[in-house]
Design a protein around this motif. Structure first.
Motif, PDB file in Angstrom:
ATOM      1  N   LEU A 179      12.234  10.495 -11.253  1.00 57.15           N
ATOM      2  CA  LEU A 179      10.841  10.066 -11.330  1.00 57.15           C
ATOM      3  C   LEU A 179      10.657   8.713 -10.645  1.00 57.15           C
ATOM      4  CD1 LEU A 179      10.127  11.051 -15.047  1.00 57.15           C
ATOM      5  CD2 LEU A 179       9.222  12.191 -13.010  1.00 57.15           C
ATOM      6  N   ILE A 180      11.531   7.776 -10.952  1.00 57.15           N
ATOM      7  CA  ILE A 180      11.448   6.445 -10.351  1.00 57.15           C
ATOM      8  C   ILE A 180      11.727   6.516  -8.856  1.00 57.15           C
ATOM      9  CG2 ILE A 180      12.567   4.180 -10.282  1.00 57.15           C
ATOM     10  CD1 ILE A 180      12.874   4.368 -13.314  1.00 57.15           C
ATOM     11  N   ASP A 181      12.710   7.319  -8.481  1.00 54.54           N
ATOM     12  CA  ASP A 181      13.068   7.450  -7.070  1.00 54.54           C
ATOM     13  C   ASP A 181      11.933   8.100  -6.286  1.00 54.54           C
ATOM     14  OD1 ASP A 181      15.302   6.814  -5.343  1.00 54.54           O
ATOM     15  OD2 ASP A 181      15.513   8.972  -4.994  1.00 54.54           O
ATOM     16  N   GLY A 182      11.290   9.100  -6.876  1.00 60.86           N
ATOM     17  CA  GLY A 182      10.163   9.732  -6.200  1.00 60.86           C
ATOM     18  C   GLY A 182       8.976   8.799  -6.057  1.00 60.86           C
ATOM     19  N   ALA A 183       8.719   8.003  -7.084  1.00 60.47           N
ATOM     20  CA  ALA A 183       7.636   7.022  -7.002  1.00 60.47           C
ATOM     21  C   ALA A 183       7.950   5.971  -5.933  1.00 60.47           C
ATOM     22  CB  ALA A 183       7.441   6.350  -8.357  1.00 60.47           C
ATOM     23  N   ARG A 184       9.222   5.605  -5.821  1.00 63.33           N
ATOM     24  CA  ARG A 184       9.614   4.626  -4.792  1.00 63.33           C
ATOM     25  C   ARG A 184       9.377   5.190  -3.392  1.00 63.33           C
ATOM     26  NH1 ARG A 184      14.380   2.797  -6.804  1.00 63.33           N
ATOM     27  NH2 ARG A 184      13.295   0.941  -7.576  1.00 63.33           N
TER      28      ARG A 184
ATOM     29  N   VAL B  12       0.860  -1.188   0.000  1.00 69.38           N
ATOM     30  CA  VAL B  12       0.000   0.000   0.000  1.00 69.38           C
ATOM     31  C   VAL B  12       0.896   1.238   0.000  1.00 69.38           C
ATOM     32  CG1 VAL B  12      -1.768   1.307   1.242  1.00 69.38           C
ATOM     33  CG2 VAL B  12      -1.804  -1.196   1.263  1.00 69.38           C
ATOM     34  N   PRO B  13       0.612   2.232  -0.853  1.00 76.42           N
ATOM     35  CA  PRO B  13       1.455   3.432  -0.878  1.00 76.42           C
ATOM     36  C   PRO B  13       1.519   4.117   0.485  1.00 76.42           C
ATOM     37  CG  PRO B  13      -0.012   3.388  -2.777  1.00 76.42           C
ATOM     38  CD  PRO B  13      -0.449   2.274  -1.872  1.00 76.42           C
ATOM     39  N   GLN B  14       2.737   4.409   0.943  1.00 74.37           N
ATOM     40  CA  GLN B  14       2.890   5.094   2.219  1.00 74.37           C
ATOM     41  C   GLN B  14       2.630   6.590   2.094  1.00 74.37           C
ATOM     42  OE1 GLN B  14       6.379   4.213   4.510  1.00 74.37           O
ATOM     43  NE2 GLN B  14       6.326   2.014   4.082  1.00 74.37           N
ATOM     44  N   HIS B  15       2.930   7.136   0.923  1.00 74.23           N
ATOM     45  CA  HIS B  15       2.688   8.558   0.664  1.00 74.23           C
ATOM     46  C   HIS B  15       1.950   8.663  -0.679  1.00 74.23           C
ATOM     47  CE1 HIS B  15       5.512   9.402   3.926  1.00 74.23           C
ATOM     48  NE2 HIS B  15       6.358   8.574   3.339  1.00 74.23           N
ATOM     49  N   PRO B  16       0.650   8.384  -0.687  1.00 76.41           N
ATOM     50  CA  PRO B  16      -0.089   8.313  -1.966  1.00 76.41           C
ATOM     51  C   PRO B  16      -0.069   9.610  -2.762  1.00 76.41           C
ATOM     52  CG  PRO B  16      -1.587   8.284  -0.077  1.00 76.41           C
ATOM     53  CD  PRO B  16      -0.211   8.089   0.464  1.00 76.41           C
ATOM     54  N   LEU B  17      -0.100  10.761  -2.089  1.00 73.13           N
ATOM     55  CA  LEU B  17      -0.096  12.030  -2.814  1.00 73.13           C
ATOM     56  C   LEU B  17       1.236  12.239  -3.540  1.00 73.13           C
ATOM     57  CD1 LEU B  17      -1.545  14.617  -3.555  1.00 73.13           C
ATOM     58  CD2 LEU B  17      -0.657  15.658  -1.441  1.00 73.13           C
ATOM     59  N   ILE B  18       2.333  11.909  -2.875  1.00 72.08           N
ATOM     60  CA  ILE B  18       3.652  12.032  -3.514  1.00 72.08           C
ATOM     61  C   ILE B  18       3.748  11.076  -4.696  1.00 72.08           C
ATOM     62  CG2 ILE B  18       6.133  11.660  -3.191  1.00 72.08           C
ATOM     63  CD1 ILE B  18       5.830  12.688  -0.352  1.00 72.08           C
ATOM     64  N   LEU B  19       3.256   9.849  -4.512  1.00 77.24           N
ATOM     65  CA  LEU B  19       3.263   8.881  -5.608  1.00 77.24           C
ATOM     66  C   LEU B  19       2.463   9.413  -6.790  1.00 77.24           C
ATOM     67  CD1 LEU B  19       3.882   6.067  -6.767  1.00 77.24           C
ATOM     68  CD2 LEU B  19       1.828   5.242  -5.599  1.00 77.24           C
ATOM     69  N   LEU B  20       1.293   9.986  -6.531  1.00 74.27           N
ATOM     70  CA  LEU B  20       0.451  10.526  -7.596  1.00 74.27           C
ATOM     71  C   LEU B  20       1.153  11.663  -8.335  1.00 74.27           C
ATOM     72  CD1 LEU B  20      -2.287  10.742  -9.071  1.00 74.27           C
ATOM     73  CD2 LEU B  20      -3.036  12.290  -7.236  1.00 74.27           C
ATOM     74  N   VAL B  21       1.814  12.549  -7.599  1.00 71.34           N
ATOM     75  CA  VAL B  21       2.512  13.680  -8.218  1.00 71.34           C
ATOM     76  C   VAL B  21       3.602  13.190  -9.155  1.00 71.34           C
ATOM     77  CG1 VAL B  21       4.081  15.603  -7.757  1.00 71.34           C
ATOM     78  CG2 VAL B  21       1.985  15.359  -6.415  1.00 71.34           C
ATOM     79  N   PHE B  22       4.388  12.213  -8.716  1.00 71.61           N
ATOM     80  CA  PHE B  22       5.484  11.731  -9.557  1.00 71.61           C
ATOM     81  C   PHE B  22       4.967  10.911 -10.738  1.00 71.61           C
ATOM     82  CE2 PHE B  22       8.233  12.966  -6.056  1.00 71.61           C
ATOM     83  CZ  PHE B  22       9.362  13.399  -6.726  1.00 71.61           C
ATOM     84  N   VAL B  23       3.870  10.210 -10.563  1.00 68.78           N
ATOM     85  CA  VAL B  23       3.284   9.477 -11.688  1.00 68.78           C
ATOM     86  C   VAL B  23       2.806  10.457 -12.756  1.00 68.78           C
ATOM     87  CG1 VAL B  23       1.287   8.107 -12.399  1.00 68.78           C
ATOM     88  CG2 VAL B  23       2.666   7.379 -10.457  1.00 68.78           C
TER      89      VAL B  23
ATOM     90  N   THR C  64      16.582  13.053  -2.264  1.00 68.73           N
ATOM     91  CA  THR C  64      15.506  13.781  -1.584  1.00 68.73           C
ATOM     92  C   THR C  64      14.320  13.971  -2.527  1.00 68.73           C
ATOM     93  OG1 THR C  64      17.173  14.982  -0.310  1.00 68.73           O
ATOM     94  CG2 THR C  64      14.935  15.861  -0.314  1.00 68.73           C
ATOM     95  N   PRO C  65      13.119  13.573  -2.128  1.00 70.59           N
ATOM     96  CA  PRO C  65      11.955  13.703  -3.017  1.00 70.59           C
ATOM     97  C   PRO C  65      11.715  15.143  -3.473  1.00 70.59           C
ATOM     98  CG  PRO C  65      11.439  12.283  -1.173  1.00 70.59           C
ATOM     99  CD  PRO C  65      12.782  12.865  -0.884  1.00 70.59           C
ATOM    100  N   GLY C  66      11.951  16.114  -2.605  1.00 68.37           N
ATOM    101  CA  GLY C  66      11.744  17.507  -2.983  1.00 68.37           C
ATOM    102  C   GLY C  66      12.666  17.946  -4.103  1.00 68.37           C
ATOM    103  N   PHE C  67      13.934  17.552  -3.998  1.00 69.53           N
ATOM    104  CA  PHE C  67      14.889  17.883  -5.053  1.00 69.53           C
ATOM    105  C   PHE C  67      14.522  17.165  -6.342  1.00 69.53           C
ATOM    106  CE2 PHE C  67      18.925  16.965  -7.294  1.00 69.53           C
ATOM    107  CZ  PHE C  67      19.324  18.270  -7.558  1.00 69.53           C
ATOM    108  N   GLY C  68      14.113  15.908  -6.243  1.00 66.50           N
ATOM    109  CA  GLY C  68      13.705  15.155  -7.429  1.00 66.50           C
ATOM    110  C   GLY C  68      12.490  15.768  -8.089  1.00 66.50           C
ATOM    111  N   PHE C  69      11.565  16.295  -7.283  1.00 66.45           N
ATOM    112  CA  PHE C  69      10.378  16.944  -7.841  1.00 66.45           C
ATOM    113  C   PHE C  69      10.764  18.173  -8.663  1.00 66.45           C
ATOM    114  CE2 PHE C  69       7.312  20.425  -7.315  1.00 66.45           C
ATOM    115  CZ  PHE C  69       6.229  19.894  -7.985  1.00 66.45           C
ATOM    116  N   VAL C  70      11.698  18.969  -8.150  1.00 70.59           N
ATOM    117  CA  VAL C  70      12.130  20.173  -8.869  1.00 70.59           C
ATOM    118  C   VAL C  70      12.793  19.792 -10.187  1.00 70.59           C
ATOM    119  CG1 VAL C  70      13.677  22.160  -8.808  1.00 70.59           C
ATOM    120  CG2 VAL C  70      12.351  21.544  -6.781  1.00 70.59           C
ATOM    121  N   ILE C  71      13.686  18.809 -10.155  1.00 69.37           N
ATOM    122  CA  ILE C  71      14.366  18.370 -11.376  1.00 69.37           C
ATOM    123  C   ILE C  71      13.362  17.859 -12.396  1.00 69.37           C
ATOM    124  CG2 ILE C  71      15.993  16.701 -12.335  1.00 69.37           C
ATOM    125  CD1 ILE C  71      17.355  18.905 -10.809  1.00 69.37           C
TER     126      ILE C  71
END
Length: 269
Positions: free
Chosen positions: A223-228, A148-159, A238-245
């Motif tokens: 993208l893959i790292d953020g989804a993970r 089950v996704p631990q952070h579903p909103l973050i997963l959705l954003v990266f998807v 860091t998910p935040g840095f990955g989101f910016v990139i």
């Protein structure tokens, strides 16, 4: 006799956005893959399941935990994102190339659609297909592994970002390619390596120095790292840095696609 207001020949008659035309293009792009759902939606789910089963059976029992989580849980988000981006790329690239090869690309170019509306229309189809594939795989993972996704909103954003990024790349590839074999070459030599060599099946911490730095230049890695992180709560960066990139890379490719549609590159004689 009725007097009609004077309009310049190139003046838009639909306001800033041709909402009807944009909706029609979005609907067409979505219906393209929905009408052949066994090929575009069911097949990716089966492929992702086979990847997960093979790696689990062949490597899982001897691999042990990776970054503190079971190997199967570690590779599951990578397989999910890999499948999402491959399908998003295929949706936009195939739509444009098929229209060019069949000679009906004029049906898309003749309606009063601005370049940004064309980009948004194709983007909607790619993102929609990616999201549906992601939901189907997530449901399959829950049923088979209990994940089950631990952070579903973050997963959705990266998807969404991953689907948008590869949808935009698919537009560039579709505009460049005039034949199916050219598109196959792009998929084989660019898209597949980007997906496979971005930490899908391994932690990049295990890579030698040279490959480690190269991987961190690849937006697909983030993208893959953020989804993970969104799925299991661990990541190499860091998910935040990955989101910016990922956001900057997606915006840059979308801007490039808009520029090519605006000039009609490889679309107009």
């Amino acid at each position: 006799m009725t007097d009609y207001p004077h309009r310049d020949p190139g003046e838009r008659r639909f306001g800033q956005v041709n909402w009807l035309g944009l909706y029609t293009l979005c609907s067409r792009e979505v219906m393209r893959f929905v009408n052949v759902w066994t090929q575009t939606l069911l097949a990716p789910l089966v492929t992702a399941g086979l990847f997960l089963m093979i790696f689990t059976i062949a490597i899982g029992p001897r691999r042990g935990d990776v970054m503190g989580v079971p190997f199967t849980d570690f590779i599951a988000p990578g397989i999910l994102m890999m499948t999402v981006i491959q399908n998003a790329f295929a949706n936009t690239s195939s739509s444009i190339v098929v229209s060019k090869v069949q000679g009906n690309i004029v049906d898309t170019l003749m309606p009063p659609l601005a370049p940004f509306e064309l980009v948004l229309g194709y983007l909607a189809g790619g993102v929609a297909r990616g999201l549906i594939v992601a939901v189907a795989i997530s449901a399959g993972l829950f049923v088979t592994t209990g994940l089950v996704p631990q952070h579903p909103l973050i997963l959705l954003v990266f998807v969404i970002l991953g689907a948008a990024f590869l949808s935009a790349m698919g537009m560039l590839a579709g505009l460049w390619a005039n034949k199916f074999d050219q598109m196959a070459a792009i998929t084989t030599f660019i898209v597949t390596p980007l997906a496979f060599l971005s930490g899908t099946f391994y932690s990049v911490e295990a890579l030698p120095p040279g490959l480690y730095e190269i991987t961190h230049v690849n937006p697909v890695f983030y993208l893959i790292d953020g989804a993970r992180y969104g799925m299991i709560g661990v990541s190499d960066s860091t998910p935040g840095f990955g989101f910016v990139i990922a956001l900057v890379a997606t915006a840059a490719v979308l801007l490039a696609a808009w520029g090519l549609f605006r000039t009609g590159w490889r679309l107009k004689a």
